[in-house]
Design a protein around this motif. Structure first.
Motif, short mmCIF file in Angstrom:
data_model
loop_
_atom_site.label_atom_id
_atom_site.label_comp_id
_atom_site.label_asym_id
_atom_site.label_seq_id
_atom_site.Cartn_x
_atom_site.Cartn_y
_atom_site.Cartn_z
N VAL A 64 -20.23 118.36 54.44
CA VAL A 64 -19.06 118.90 55.16
C VAL A 64 -18.72 120.31 54.71
CG1 VAL A 64 -18.16 116.55 55.40
CG2 VAL A 64 -17.22 118.05 53.62
N LYS A 65 -19.42 120.81 53.71
CA LYS A 65 -19.14 122.17 53.24
C LYS A 65 -19.33 123.17 54.37
CE LYS A 65 -20.27 121.50 48.35
NZ LYS A 65 -21.23 121.81 47.26
N GLY A 66 -18.38 124.08 54.50
CA GLY A 66 -18.43 125.08 55.55
C GLY A 66 -17.84 124.61 56.86
N ARG A 67 -17.57 123.30 56.98
CA ARG A 67 -16.98 122.77 58.22
C ARG A 67 -15.58 122.20 57.98
NH1 ARG A 67 -19.15 118.46 60.65
NH2 ARG A 67 -20.05 117.55 58.74
N PHE A 68 -15.37 121.59 56.83
CA PHE A 68 -14.09 120.96 56.51
C PHE A 68 -13.36 121.81 55.47
CE2 PHE A 68 -15.20 116.20 57.42
CZ PHE A 68 -15.68 116.57 58.66
N THR A 69 -12.04 121.84 55.57
CA THR A 69 -11.22 122.53 54.59
C THR A 69 -10.04 121.65 54.22
OG1 THR A 69 -11.79 124.69 55.54
CG2 THR A 69 -9.88 124.60 54.07
N ILE A 70 -9.88 121.41 52.93
CA ILE A 70 -8.73 120.66 52.44
C ILE A 70 -7.71 121.65 51.91
CG2 ILE A 70 -9.68 120.30 50.12
CD1 ILE A 70 -8.39 117.47 50.20
N SER A 71 -6.45 121.41 52.18
CA SER A 71 -5.40 122.32 51.74
C SER A 71 -4.13 121.54 51.46
CB SER A 71 -5.14 123.39 52.79
OG SER A 71 -4.68 122.81 54.00
N ARG A 72 -3.23 122.18 50.73
CA ARG A 72 -1.96 121.51 50.44
C ARG A 72 -0.81 122.34 50.97
NH1 ARG A 72 -3.21 124.74 46.18
NH2 ARG A 72 -1.72 125.25 44.54
N GLU A 73 0.20 121.68 51.43
CA GLU A 73 1.41 122.32 51.94
C GLU A 73 2.54 121.85 51.04
OE1 GLU A 73 3.76 122.95 56.17
OE2 GLU A 73 1.92 121.79 56.09
N VAL A 74 2.91 122.68 50.09
CA VAL A 74 3.83 122.27 49.04
C VAL A 74 5.19 121.90 49.60
CG1 VAL A 74 5.00 123.03 46.95
CG2 VAL A 74 2.60 123.63 47.32
N ALA A 75 5.72 122.70 50.50
CA ALA A 75 7.06 122.47 51.03
C ALA A 75 7.17 121.13 51.74
CB ALA A 75 7.45 123.60 51.96
N GLU A 76 6.07 120.68 52.32
CA GLU A 76 6.07 119.43 53.07
C GLU A 76 5.48 118.27 52.27
OE1 GLU A 76 7.41 118.99 56.06
OE2 GLU A 76 8.04 121.09 56.12
N ASN A 77 5.02 118.56 51.05
CA ASN A 77 4.39 117.51 50.23
C ASN A 77 3.29 116.80 51.01
OD1 ASN A 77 4.39 116.33 47.60
ND2 ASN A 77 5.34 114.50 48.43
N THR A 78 2.43 117.62 51.61
CA THR A 78 1.41 117.12 52.53
C THR A 78 0.07 117.78 52.22
OG1 THR A 78 3.05 116.77 54.28
CG2 THR A 78 0.76 116.97 54.97
N VAL A 79 -0.98 117.01 52.40
CA VAL A 79 -2.35 117.53 52.27
C VAL A 79 -3.01 117.44 53.65
CG1 VAL A 79 -4.62 117.13 51.27
CG2 VAL A 79 -2.58 116.98 49.84
N HIS A 80 -3.68 118.50 54.02
CA HIS A 80 -4.37 118.55 55.31
C HIS A 80 -5.87 118.57 55.12
CE1 HIS A 80 -0.55 119.40 57.23
NE2 HIS A 80 -0.36 120.43 56.42
N LEU A 81 -6.58 118.03 56.08
CA LEU A 81 -8.03 118.16 56.14
C LEU A 81 -8.36 118.72 57.52
CD1 LEU A 81 -10.73 117.67 54.66
CD2 LEU A 81 -10.87 115.50 55.92
N GLN A 82 -8.72 120.00 57.55
CA GLN A 82 -9.13 120.63 58.79
C GLN A 82 -10.63 120.38 58.97
OE1 GLN A 82 -7.30 122.36 61.18
NE2 GLN A 82 -9.21 122.36 62.33
N MET A 83 -10.97 119.77 60.08
CA MET A 83 -12.37 119.41 60.33
C MET A 83 -12.84 120.17 61.56
SD MET A 83 -12.25 115.30 59.55
CE MET A 83 -11.25 114.93 61.00
N ASN A 84 -13.79 121.07 61.37
CA ASN A 84 -14.34 121.87 62.46
C ASN A 84 -15.80 121.50 62.70
OD1 ASN A 84 -11.90 123.31 62.63
ND2 ASN A 84 -12.59 124.80 61.12
N ASN A 85 -16.30 121.84 63.87
CA ASN A 85 -17.69 121.58 64.22
C ASN A 85 -18.06 120.13 63.91
OD1 ASN A 85 -20.31 122.04 65.09
ND2 ASN A 85 -20.99 122.89 63.12
N LEU A 86 -17.24 119.22 64.40
CA LEU A 86 -17.47 117.80 64.10
C LEU A 86 -18.75 117.30 64.72
CD1 LEU A 86 -13.79 116.65 64.40
CD2 LEU A 86 -15.28 116.15 62.45
#
Length: 121
Positions: A64-86
């Protein structure tokens, strides 16, 4: 105790994108690592990506390297996983998990209920 709730799954065509979100309740993610796992039918659950909340350091499965990005949103206490080119092989039930302690790829204690990601070819 950490309760995790995933959102954002669904059906997408190959080459498309989805963003998964993992929201925590009960406490903040501070001091935790948060990971995204997936399990396809007949296969073992595998870690896809993970992030250490305090430092932002990340881990990605090679496929998934280069296609997925994990990130954190501190204010919302949330973690996202952006998945591209699925790809069709990305289809699975995706789980958010959290752990307190060292390491990013194993030893997770808290799990969400899972969310379906379907990729049509």
């Amino acid at each position: 105790q950490v309760q995790l709730v995933e959102s954002g799954g669904g059906l997408v065509q190959a080459g498309g994108s989805l963003r998964l979100s993992c929201a925590a309740s009960g406490r903040t993610f501070g001091g935790y690592a948060v990971g995204w796992f997936r399990q396809a039918p007949g296969k073992q659950r595998e870690v896809v990506a993970a992030i250490r909340w305090s430092t932002g350091s990340t881990y990605y499965k090679d496929s998934v390297k280069g296609r997925f990005t994990i990130s954190r949103e501190v204010a919302e206490n949330t973690v996202h996983l952006q998945m591209n080119n699925l790809k069709p092989e990305d289809a699975a039930v995706y789980y958010c998990a959290a752990k307190y302690g060292m390491g990013l790829t194993s030893g997770y204690d808290y799990w969400g209920q899972g969310i379906q990601v379907t990729v049509s070819s």
